[in-house]
Design a protein around this motif. Sequence first.
Motif, PDB file in Angstrom:
ATOM      1  N   PHE A 134       0.829  -1.210   0.000  1.00 27.37           N
ATOM      2  CA  PHE A 134       0.000   0.000   0.000  1.00 27.37           C
ATOM      3  C   PHE A 134       0.861   1.257   0.000  1.00 27.37           C
ATOM      4  O   PHE A 134       0.493   2.264  -0.614  1.00 27.37           O
ATOM      5  N   PHE A 135       1.987   1.206   0.703  1.00 31.84           N
ATOM      6  CA  PHE A 135       2.894   2.351   0.728  1.00 31.84           C
ATOM      7  C   PHE A 135       3.388   2.674  -0.679  1.00 31.84           C
ATOM      8  O   PHE A 135       3.508   3.842  -1.062  1.00 31.84           O
ATOM      9  N   THR A 136       3.654   1.634  -1.456  1.00 32.07           N
ATOM     10  CA  THR A 136       4.110   1.825  -2.839  1.00 32.07           C
ATOM     11  C   THR A 136       2.971   2.267  -3.748  1.00 32.07           C
ATOM     12  O   THR A 136       3.132   3.181  -4.575  1.00 32.07           O
ATOM     13  N   LEU A 137       1.796   1.644  -3.603  1.00 29.35           N
ATOM     14  CA  LEU A 137       0.657   1.955  -4.468  1.00 29.35           C
ATOM     15  C   LEU A 137       0.166   3.387  -4.297  1.00 29.35           C
ATOM     16  O   LEU A 137      -0.183   4.063  -5.271  1.00 29.35           O
ATOM     17  N   PHE A 138       0.133   3.872  -3.036  1.00 32.46           N
ATOM     18  CA  PHE A 138      -0.463   5.175  -2.749  1.00 32.46           C
ATOM     19  C   PHE A 138       0.578   6.264  -2.520  1.00 32.46           C
ATOM     20  O   PHE A 138       0.235   7.336  -2.014  1.00 32.46           O
ATOM     21  N   ALA A 139       1.828   6.001  -2.891  1.00 33.77           N
ATOM     22  CA  ALA A 139       2.853   7.040  -2.803  1.00 33.77           C
ATOM     23  C   ALA A 139       2.523   8.173  -3.772  1.00 33.77           C
ATOM     24  O   ALA A 139       1.723   8.017  -4.701  1.00 33.77           O
ATOM     25  N   ASP A 140       3.141   9.327  -3.551  1.00 32.72           N
ATOM     26  CA  ASP A 140       2.858  10.492  -4.410  1.00 32.72           C
ATOM     27  C   ASP A 140       3.126  10.186  -5.886  1.00 32.72           C
ATOM     28  O   ASP A 140       2.423  10.682  -6.772  1.00 32.72           O
ATOM     29  N   ALA A 146      -1.019   7.948 -10.458  1.00 32.43           N
ATOM     30  CA  ALA A 146      -0.827   7.987 -11.915  1.00 32.43           C
ATOM     31  C   ALA A 146      -2.132   7.674 -12.647  1.00 32.43           C
ATOM     32  O   ALA A 146      -2.496   8.364 -13.623  1.00 32.43           O
ATOM     33  N   MET A 147      -2.872   6.659 -12.189  1.00 35.90           N
ATOM     34  CA  MET A 147      -4.139   6.305 -12.838  1.00 35.90           C
ATOM     35  C   MET A 147      -5.199   7.389 -12.651  1.00 35.90           C
ATOM     36  O   MET A 147      -5.959   7.691 -13.574  1.00 35.90           O
ATOM     37  N   LEU A 148      -5.246   7.988 -11.451  1.00 38.87           N
ATOM     38  CA  LEU A 148      -6.229   9.045 -11.194  1.00 38.87           C
ATOM     39  C   LEU A 148      -5.955  10.279 -12.041  1.00 38.87           C
ATOM     40  O   LEU A 148      -6.890  10.934 -12.526  1.00 38.87           O
ATOM     41  N   ILE A 149      -4.683  10.590 -12.241  1.00 40.30           N
ATOM     42  CA  ILE A 149      -4.314  11.746 -13.082  1.00 40.30           C
ATOM     43  C   ILE A 149      -4.623  11.456 -14.546  1.00 40.30           C
ATOM     44  O   ILE A 149      -5.182  12.297 -15.268  1.00 40.30           O
ATOM     45  N   GLN A 150      -4.300  10.252 -15.026  1.00 43.42           N
ATOM     46  CA  GLN A 150      -4.581   9.887 -16.413  1.00 43.42           C
ATOM     47  C   GLN A 150      -6.081   9.845 -16.701  1.00 43.42           C
ATOM     48  O   GLN A 150      -6.526  10.167 -17.805  1.00 43.42           O
ATOM     49  N   ALA A 151      -6.874   9.461 -15.697  1.00 33.59           N
ATOM     50  CA  ALA A 151      -8.331   9.412 -15.870  1.00 33.59           C
ATOM     51  C   ALA A 151      -8.965  10.795 -15.767  1.00 33.59           C
ATOM     52  O   ALA A 151     -10.170  10.939 -16.008  1.00 33.59           O
ATOM     53  N   GLY A 152      -8.186  11.798 -15.425  1.00 34.90           N
ATOM     54  CA  GLY A 152      -8.704  13.159 -15.327  1.00 34.90           C
ATOM     55  C   GLY A 152      -9.406  13.457 -14.016  1.00 34.90           C
ATOM     56  O   GLY A 152     -10.004  14.525 -13.850  1.00 34.90           O
ATOM     57  N   ILE A 153      -9.321  12.537 -13.058  1.00 39.39           N
ATOM     58  CA  ILE A 153      -9.969  12.745 -11.752  1.00 39.39           C
ATOM     59  C   ILE A 153      -9.163  13.737 -10.923  1.00 39.39           C
ATOM     60  O   ILE A 153      -9.724  14.576 -10.204  1.00 39.39           O
ATOM     61  N   LEU A 154      -7.829  13.651 -11.013  1.00 38.78           N
ATOM     62  CA  LEU A 154      -6.955  14.578 -10.305  1.00 38.78           C
ATOM     63  C   LEU A 154      -6.097  15.346 -11.308  1.00 38.78           C
ATOM     64  O   LEU A 154      -5.739  14.815 -12.367  1.00 38.78           O
ATOM     65  N   LYS A 155      -5.780  16.600 -10.950  1.00 41.33           N
ATOM     66  CA  LYS A 155      -4.891  17.391 -11.795  1.00 41.33           C
ATOM     67  C   LYS A 155      -3.434  17.209 -11.382  1.00 41.33           C
ATOM     68  O   LYS A 155      -2.525  17.357 -12.202  1.00 41.33           O
ATOM     69  N   GLN A 156      -3.236  16.935 -10.105  1.00 43.32           N
ATOM     70  CA  GLN A 156      -1.893  16.683  -9.606  1.00 43.32           C
ATOM     71  C   GLN A 156      -1.960  15.590  -8.547  1.00 43.32           C
ATOM     72  O   GLN A 156      -3.040  15.263  -8.043  1.00 43.32           O
ATOM     73  N   ALA A 157      -0.814  15.028  -8.237  1.00 46.85           N
ATOM     74  CA  ALA A 157      -0.767  13.903  -7.299  1.00 46.85           C
ATOM     75  C   ALA A 157      -1.309  14.308  -5.927  1.00 46.85           C
ATOM     76  O   ALA A 157      -1.023  15.402  -5.431  1.00 46.85           O
ATOM     77  N   TYR A 158      -2.102  13.411  -5.364  1.00 48.66           N
ATOM     78  CA  TYR A 158      -2.670  13.636  -4.033  1.00 48.66           C
ATOM     79  C   TYR A 158      -1.806  12.900  -3.011  1.00 48.66           C
ATOM     80  O   TYR A 158      -1.530  11.707  -3.160  1.00 48.66           O
ATOM     81  N   SER A 159      -1.366  13.610  -1.977  1.00 46.92           N
ATOM     82  CA  SER A 159      -0.503  13.010  -0.966  1.00 46.92           C
ATOM     83  C   SER A 159      -1.366  12.320   0.098  1.00 46.92           C
ATOM     84  O   SER A 159      -1.841  12.958   1.040  1.00 46.92           O
ATOM     85  N   PHE A 160      -1.596  11.037  -0.100  1.00 45.78           N
ATOM     86  CA  PHE A 160      -2.472  10.288   0.808  1.00 45.78           C
ATOM     87  C   PHE A 160      -1.930  10.255   2.236  1.00 45.78           C
ATOM     88  O   PHE A 160      -2.711  10.216   3.192  1.00 45.78           O
ATOM     89  N   PHE A 161      -0.614  10.257   2.378  1.00 43.63           N
ATOM     90  CA  PHE A 161      -0.022  10.121   3.699  1.00 43.63           C
ATOM     91  C   PHE A 161       0.214  11.465   4.382  1.00 43.63           C
ATOM     92  O   PHE A 161       0.764  11.506   5.482  1.00 43.63           O
ATOM     93  N   SER A 162      -0.220  12.554   3.752  1.00 44.48           N
ATOM     94  CA  SER A 162      -0.074  13.888   4.348  1.00 44.48           C
ATOM     95  C   SER A 162      -1.397  14.441   4.853  1.00 44.48           C
ATOM     96  O   SER A 162      -1.451  15.576   5.328  1.00 44.48           O
ATOM     97  N   HIS A 163      -2.467  13.674   4.728  1.00 40.31           N
ATOM     98  CA  HIS A 163      -3.790  14.088   5.201  1.00 40.31           C
ATOM     99  C   HIS A 163      -4.293  13.057   6.209  1.00 40.31           C
ATOM    100  O   HIS A 163      -4.217  11.841   5.952  1.00 40.31           O
ATOM    101  N   ALA A 164      -4.794  13.556   7.317  1.00 45.69           N
ATOM    102  CA  ALA A 164      -5.145  12.681   8.442  1.00 45.69           C
ATOM    103  C   ALA A 164      -6.146  11.604   8.055  1.00 45.69           C
ATOM    104  O   ALA A 164      -5.933  10.417   8.309  1.00 45.69           O
ATOM    105  N   TRP A 165      -7.250  11.989   7.414  1.00 42.88           N
ATOM    106  CA  TRP A 165      -8.321  11.022   7.168  1.00 42.88           C
ATOM    107  C   TRP A 165      -7.987  10.054   6.046  1.00 42.88           C
ATOM    108  O   TRP A 165      -8.414   8.900   6.072  1.00 42.88           O
ATOM    109  N   SER A 166      -7.221  10.501   5.062  1.00 47.24           N
ATOM    110  CA  SER A 166      -6.819   9.555   4.012  1.00 47.24           C
ATOM    111  C   SER A 166      -5.828   8.534   4.557  1.00 47.24           C
ATOM    112  O   SER A 166      -5.888   7.349   4.220  1.00 47.24           O
TER     113      SER A 166
END
Length: 304
Positions: A134-140, A146-166
């Motif tokens: 999971f650490f590798t899959l959800f890294a910045d 990469a898949m979320l950005i390619q699908a147009g859901i995100l414009k830039q990488a979301y830092s999952f480990f920098s937000h408390a609830w994620s």
Amino acid sequence: MAKNNNHKAVSYNKWGYIFLIPFVVVYLIFQLIPLISTVYNSFFENYRSGLTQIGPNFVGFANYVKLFEGGEIWIYFKNTMIMWVMGFVPQILVSLLLAAWFSNPSLRLKGQRFFKTVIYLPNLIMASAFAMLFFTLFADGGPINAMLIQAGILKQAYSFFSHAWSARTLVAVLNFLMWFGNTTILLMAGMMGIDPSLYEAAEVDGATASQIFRKITLPLLRPILIYVMITSLIGGMQMFDVPQILTNGTGDPMRSTMTLIMYLNKHLFSKNYGMGGALSVFLFIITGVLSLIVFRFNKTNDGR
């Protein structure tokens, strides 16, 4: 003749006590003695400062007072409970659904053995391996971003480990994936032990599937559900490896994923055995209290 029968009964009972000896010895050496030692050490100042060993010096309840100063312990307790609840609620719901499907002979599901094996497999994988994945899959720069950005859901990488609830959600999802298979097997065993004639009688009376599940299955599953909840609660209070690896032992962001065992590990790593013992005793007491609350709550609902 009666004397001979009594003699035989006593001789058979003797073997029962003999077979209990290995368990009693293991329990004394690996559980009871360490428990007593932990309680004893919690009343002493015993830590290392650089190369200097401080103590052991008897300080009474000073370690316990220091433990609750500042309220950090309650923050870590809250973090632990939040992540446990986030993982346990979907775990019990999905497990109940799967157990009902697999134990219902009228559905005639194909490939049951295959699916039962698949859902149990995550339970056999080490938590550390899961956490690293999971650490590798959800890294910045990982595949998920990469898949979320390619699908147009995100414009830039979301830092999952920098937000408390994620970060908490990732810990909860990992615990859910690791344990829902084991819970499903336990619930299936309970459901398969229910007398089929009860279901047949309910169907004859015109009960729907949901009514049968609520009025027959759930009440008869109560002992298994209590067991699952208590063991899951104990495991949740001991949550360590997943958040430890995902956050590199920091409990970030802002220590929102710091659990009680991670906090305990910091004291043991710094050789502070007095504070570590006090925290272990607190964990023992709070786990016992929560388990008692669960038992009481279920007894109240049972009308006893």
